[in-house]
Design a protein around this motif. Structure first.
Motif: not given
Length: 270
Positions: A220-229, A231-241
């Motif tokens: 369902v996602g258009d964008r993906f925000l990855l959190l670790g500790g 902090r933002v560890a990744g800010d990605l779109t469907r085109e990225d991954v």
């Protein structure tokens, strides 16, 4: 890691810039930035303790940051309570959703905003219209064939989440924050929740969906925000991954460690 500029050029409905939240000396969130746009689903993923719940608390008005700012339609805003957040069009579907089990589905749908008919002093509830609206709005998010007059206790976990999403849509929310439920769900029940997420996106809402599952996020996602500790560890779109990439990153493999390492090297004060 961050993505390129938004290709649609649309301005964010709700934005976080450099938000930090501390509990004592511990930073639950550290300089987190996030942009939520209309008609877009942003999925937030991360392990337990990564800051997902704190992020939901900030967006819903339960937690105020010590640094950074929130912007609604480009204007700074301070959310001091969930009631204030709702009044500004930000609806949150909580992880452990509370309902009044002995009340009907339509009663839970309206929660004090029931339609009435007649004029004072003869005004009374319009039960027929309330049931019609509740049934229609539930069907809109994928729950069909439901009896709005049945007790809410008869709803499955996925249907309860869909009820809250349908209510937010009906009452004019512009931003929808969904904290993935902890209650056990069947595949069919989870499919209902995901269908409701898509319905909200298609209705033009800016949706933030917190989940632990890269599979559901990628559906369902258009964008993906990855959190670790925190902090933002990744800010990605469907085109990225693709799904495989996202699964590997969320699993905390070498790629996520590399992202976090680069982040800390670039910003040692975080």
């Amino acid at each position: 890691m961050s993505t390129a500029a938004d290709p649609t050029g649309s301005a964010p409905v709700l934005e976080l810039r450099g938000v930090t939240v501390r509990f004592g000396s511990v930073a639950a969130l550290s300089r987190v930035s996030l942009a939520l746009r209309a008609g877009e689903v942003t999925c937030v993923l991360g392990e337990n303790g990564s800051g997902k719940s704190t992020l939901v608390a900030v967006l819903s008005g339960l937690q105020r940051p010590v640094e950074g700012e929130l912007l609604l339609d480009g204007q700074p805003v301070r959310l001091r309570s969930p009631q204030q957040a709702r009044s500004r069009g930000i609806a949150t579907v909580w992880q452990d959703l509370a309902i009044a089990p002995l009340m009907s589905v339509w009663r839970n749908f309206f929660l004090g905003a029931e339609p009435t008919r007649g004029t004072w002093p003869f005004r009374r509830l319009d039960v027929g219209r309330a049931e019609e609206i509740a049934g229609r709005e539930m069907a809109r998010v994928g729950v069909t064939g439901l009896d709005p007059g049945q007790p809410a206790s008869a709803l499955q976990a996925g249907e309860r989440q869909s009820l809250a999403i349908a209510r937010a849509l009906h009452f004019g929310a512009r931003v929808l924050v969904i904290d993935e439920p902890t209650a056990p769900m069947t595949v069919a029940q989870r499919a209902l929740v995901l269908q409701s997420v898509v319905a909200a996106r298609d209705a033009g809402l800016a949706v933030l969906f917190v989940t632990h599952s890269p599979q559901y996020a990628h559906l369902v996602g258009d964008r993906f925000l990855l959190l670790g500790g925190g902090r933002v560890a990744g800010d990605l779109t469907r085109e990225d991954v693709d799904l495989e990439d996202l699964t590997r990153l969320v699993a905390g493999g070498d790629e996520l460690s590399l992202l976090t390492g680069h982040l800390r090297a670039a910003h040692p004060d975080r």
